[in-house]
Design a protein around this motif. Structure first.
Motif, PDB file in Angstrom:
ATOM      1  N   LEU A  60       2.094  79.191   1.856  1.00 35.14           N
ATOM      2  CA  LEU A  60       3.468  79.011   2.320  1.00 35.14           C
ATOM      3  C   LEU A  60       4.361  78.747   1.104  1.00 35.14           C
ATOM      4  CD1 LEU A  60       5.003  78.919   5.034  1.00 35.14           C
ATOM      5  CD2 LEU A  60       4.698  76.451   4.995  1.00 35.14           C
ATOM      6  N   LYS A  61       5.024  79.798   0.639  1.00 35.44           N
ATOM      7  CA  LYS A  61       5.880  79.705  -0.544  1.00 35.44           C
ATOM      8  C   LYS A  61       7.217  79.061  -0.197  1.00 35.44           C
ATOM      9  CE  LYS A  61       2.934  82.145  -2.977  1.00 35.44           C
ATOM     10  NZ  LYS A  61       1.859  81.402  -3.529  1.00 35.44           N
ATOM     11  N   SER A  62       7.907  78.545  -1.208  1.00 37.89           N
ATOM     12  CA  SER A  62       9.212  77.922  -1.013  1.00 37.89           C
ATOM     13  C   SER A  62      10.156  78.892  -0.296  1.00 37.89           C
ATOM     14  CB  SER A  62       9.804  77.516  -2.366  1.00 37.89           C
ATOM     15  OG  SER A  62      11.007  76.804  -2.167  1.00 37.89           O
ATOM     16  N   GLY A  63      10.821  78.391   0.742  1.00 37.41           N
ATOM     17  CA  GLY A  63      11.743  79.215   1.530  1.00 37.41           C
ATOM     18  C   GLY A  63      11.093  79.900   2.720  1.00 37.41           C
ATOM     19  N   GLN A  64       9.774  79.837   2.816  1.00 41.31           N
ATOM     20  CA  GLN A  64       9.081  80.495   3.920  1.00 41.31           C
ATOM     21  C   GLN A  64       8.798  79.523   5.057  1.00 41.31           C
ATOM     22  OE1 GLN A  64       5.562  82.182   2.043  1.00 41.31           O
ATOM     23  NE2 GLN A  64       6.591  84.154   1.845  1.00 41.31           N
ATOM     24  N   ARG A  65       8.505  80.117   6.222  1.00 37.00           N
ATOM     25  CA  ARG A  65       8.090  79.341   7.391  1.00 37.00           C
ATOM     26  C   ARG A  65       6.884  80.011   8.004  1.00 37.00           C
ATOM     27  NH1 ARG A  65      13.447  79.803  10.893  1.00 37.00           N
ATOM     28  NH2 ARG A  65      14.344  79.908   8.853  1.00 37.00           N
ATOM     29  N   LYS A  66       6.135  79.241   8.777  1.00 36.51           N
ATOM     30  CA  LYS A  66       4.917  79.774   9.401  1.00 36.51           C
ATOM     31  C   LYS A  66       4.769  79.141  10.775  1.00 36.51           C
ATOM     32  CE  LYS A  66      -0.072  79.648   9.013  1.00 36.51           C
ATOM     33  NZ  LYS A  66      -0.977  80.416   8.223  1.00 36.51           N
ATOM     34  N   LEU A  67       4.460  79.971  11.752  1.00 34.29           N
ATOM     35  CA  LEU A  67       4.190  79.514  13.105  1.00 34.29           C
ATOM     36  C   LEU A  67       2.683  79.349  13.251  1.00 34.29           C
ATOM     37  CD1 LEU A  67       5.500  78.919  15.855  1.00 34.29           C
ATOM     38  CD2 LEU A  67       5.255  81.332  16.388  1.00 34.29           C
ATOM     39  N   ALA A  68       2.267  78.199  13.749  1.00 41.52           N
ATOM     40  CA  ALA A  68       0.839  77.918  13.936  1.00 41.52           C
ATOM     41  C   ALA A  68       0.622  77.414  15.357  1.00 41.52           C
ATOM     42  CB  ALA A  68       0.373  76.870  12.933  1.00 41.52           C
ATOM     43  N   PHE A  69      -0.506  77.762  15.928  1.00 41.03           N
ATOM     44  CA  PHE A  69      -0.868  77.297  17.265  1.00 41.03           C
ATOM     45  C   PHE A  69      -2.079  76.382  17.124  1.00 41.03           C
ATOM     46  CE2 PHE A  69       1.416  81.227  17.795  1.00 41.03           C
ATOM     47  CZ  PHE A  69       2.349  80.875  18.761  1.00 41.03           C
ATOM     48  N   ILE A  70      -1.884  75.110  17.498  1.00 41.25           N
ATOM     49  CA  ILE A  70      -2.919  74.102  17.325  1.00 41.25           C
ATOM     50  C   ILE A  70      -3.118  73.377  18.652  1.00 41.25           C
ATOM     51  CG2 ILE A  70      -3.610  72.053  16.041  1.00 41.25           C
ATOM     52  CD1 ILE A  70      -1.445  72.859  13.948  1.00 41.25           C
ATOM     53  N   ASP A  71      -4.335  73.449  19.183  1.00 42.82           N
ATOM     54  CA  ASP A  71      -4.664  72.750  20.435  1.00 42.82           C
ATOM     55  C   ASP A  71      -3.631  72.993  21.534  1.00 42.82           C
ATOM     56  OD1 ASP A  71      -6.908  71.761  19.202  1.00 42.82           O
ATOM     57  OD2 ASP A  71      -6.104  69.747  18.883  1.00 42.82           O
ATOM     58  N   GLY A  72      -3.215  74.244  21.681  1.00 45.20           N
ATOM     59  CA  GLY A  72      -2.261  74.596  22.729  1.00 45.20           C
ATOM     60  C   GLY A  72      -0.809  74.288  22.405  1.00 45.20           C
ATOM     61  N   ARG A  73      -0.546  73.786  21.218  1.00 48.34           N
ATOM     62  CA  ARG A  73       0.826  73.484  20.798  1.00 48.34           C
ATOM     63  C   ARG A  73       1.294  74.526  19.799  1.00 48.34           C
ATOM     64  NH1 ARG A  73       1.802  67.096  20.414  1.00 48.34           N
ATOM     65  NH2 ARG A  73       3.915  67.814  20.673  1.00 48.34           N
ATOM     66  N   SER A  74       2.580  74.820  19.861  1.00 50.86           N
ATOM     67  CA  SER A  74       3.211  75.713  18.902  1.00 50.86           C
ATOM     68  C   SER A  74       3.940  74.845  17.876  1.00 50.86           C
ATOM     69  CB  SER A  74       4.186  76.633  19.640  1.00 50.86           C
ATOM     70  OG  SER A  74       4.826  77.499  18.741  1.00 50.86           O
ATOM     71  N   ILE A  75       3.536  74.968  16.603  1.00 48.39           N
ATOM     72  CA  ILE A  75       4.075  74.173  15.505  1.00 48.39           C
ATOM     73  C   ILE A  75       4.696  75.122  14.485  1.00 48.39           C
ATOM     74  CG2 ILE A  75       3.503  72.503  13.669  1.00 48.39           C
ATOM     75  CD1 ILE A  75       2.820  71.477  16.481  1.00 48.39           C
ATOM     76  N   VAL A  76       5.856  74.744  13.930  1.00 46.62           N
ATOM     77  CA  VAL A  76       6.465  75.536  12.864  1.00 46.62           C
ATOM     78  C   VAL A  76       6.419  74.727  11.580  1.00 46.62           C
ATOM     79  CG1 VAL A  76       8.446  76.902  12.135  1.00 46.62           C
ATOM     80  CG2 VAL A  76       8.093  76.478  14.554  1.00 46.62           C
ATOM     81  N   LEU A  77       5.941  75.364  10.514  1.00 48.43           N
ATOM     82  CA  LEU A  77       5.906  74.740   9.198  1.00 48.43           C
ATOM     83  C   LEU A  77       6.949  75.411   8.317  1.00 48.43           C
ATOM     84  CD1 LEU A  77       2.593  75.170  10.091  1.00 48.43           C
ATOM     85  CD2 LEU A  77       2.591  73.394   8.365  1.00 48.43           C
ATOM     86  N   PHE A  78       7.646  74.613   7.543  1.00 49.98           N
ATOM     87  CA  PHE A  78       8.670  75.098   6.623  1.00 49.98           C
ATOM     88  C   PHE A  78       8.362  74.572   5.231  1.00 49.98           C
ATOM     89  CE2 PHE A  78      10.660  74.695  10.737  1.00 49.98           C
ATOM     90  CZ  PHE A  78      11.480  75.804  10.846  1.00 49.98           C
ATOM     91  N   ASN A  79       8.515  75.428   4.220  1.00 47.75           N
ATOM     92  CA  ASN A  79       8.437  74.983   2.832  1.00 47.75           C
ATOM     93  C   ASN A  79       9.859  74.998   2.295  1.00 47.75           C
ATOM     94  OD1 ASN A  79       8.299  74.743   0.032  1.00 47.75           O
ATOM     95  ND2 ASN A  79       6.329  75.768  -0.075  1.00 47.75           N
ATOM     96  N   ILE A  80      10.405  73.805   2.077  1.00 49.64           N
ATOM     97  CA  ILE A  80      11.765  73.682   1.569  1.00 49.64           C
ATOM     98  C   ILE A  80      11.681  73.070   0.180  1.00 49.64           C
ATOM     99  CG2 ILE A  80      14.040  72.662   1.921  1.00 49.64           C
ATOM    100  CD1 ILE A  80      13.349  72.669   4.938  1.00 49.64           C
ATOM    101  N   ASP A  81      11.920  73.906  -0.815  1.00 50.82           N
ATOM    102  CA  ASP A  81      11.881  73.463  -2.212  1.00 50.82           C
ATOM    103  C   ASP A  81      10.583  72.741  -2.558  1.00 50.82           C
ATOM    104  OD1 ASP A  81      14.438  74.540  -2.684  1.00 50.82           O
ATOM    105  OD2 ASP A  81      15.402  72.684  -2.010  1.00 50.82           O
ATOM    106  N   GLY A  82       9.458  73.259  -2.061  1.00 53.03           N
ATOM    107  CA  GLY A  82       8.155  72.700  -2.395  1.00 53.03           C
ATOM    108  C   GLY A  82       7.692  71.565  -1.505  1.00 53.03           C
ATOM    109  N   THR A  83       8.497  71.172  -0.522  1.00 59.20           N
ATOM    110  CA  THR A  83       8.100  70.144   0.429  1.00 59.20           C
ATOM    111  C   THR A  83       7.812  70.799   1.772  1.00 59.20           C
ATOM    112  OG1 THR A  83       9.433  68.464  -0.682  1.00 59.20           O
ATOM    113  CG2 THR A  83       8.801  68.002   1.580  1.00 59.20           C
ATOM    114  N   ILE A  84       6.667  70.487   2.355  1.00 59.28           N
ATOM    115  CA  ILE A  84       6.264  71.081   3.631  1.00 59.28           C
ATOM    116  C   ILE A  84       6.691  70.162   4.770  1.00 59.28           C
ATOM    117  CG2 ILE A  84       4.356  71.999   4.993  1.00 59.28           C
ATOM    118  CD1 ILE A  84       4.793  73.469   2.310  1.00 59.28           C
TER     119      ILE A  84
END
Length: 117
Positions: free
Chosen positions: A13-37
């Protein structure tokens, strides 16, 4: 101790990118903002709209359904009061990105995007 789920390798997950993940039936969005997740529930607290495609301006995410804005660092709407996102703690361990789904909602959800030592 909370259960931590591996959702990615840390450098995927590079800076500026986002990723959708499905964990235990939940939909989670991860964002990398300037190196912080940041990890949030993919449901707006207003009416449950998906936030994955929301417009991002710095650390502020705009819900695509009704335009509500949330600071990904805190999960809160800018200003005082208002709704809060469900956020999840993120850690990087041995090059893997871990999300903890247990614990109180609206916790700060950030971790430096560098391997833990």
């Amino acid at each position: 101790m909370s259960r931590q789920i591996v959702v990615s390798v840390a450098d995927e997950l590079k800076s500026g990118q986002r990723k959708l993940a499905f964990i235990d039936g939940r939909s989670i969005v991860l964002f990398n903002i300037d190196g912080t997740i940041h990890a949030i529930d993919n449901a707006c607290p207003h009416h449950g709209a998906s936030l994955a495609s929301g417009l991002l301006d710095g650390c502020v995410l705009r819900c695509p359904a009704h335009g509500l804005c949330f600071d990904l660092r805190t999960g809160c709407m800018p200003g005082t009061g208002g709704l809060s996102l469900t956020t999840f703690p993120v850690r990087i361990v041995d090059g893997k990105l871990l999300v903890s789904l247990e614990g109180p909602a609206a916790m700060p959800a950030h971790a430096p995007a560098s391997p833990a030592t």
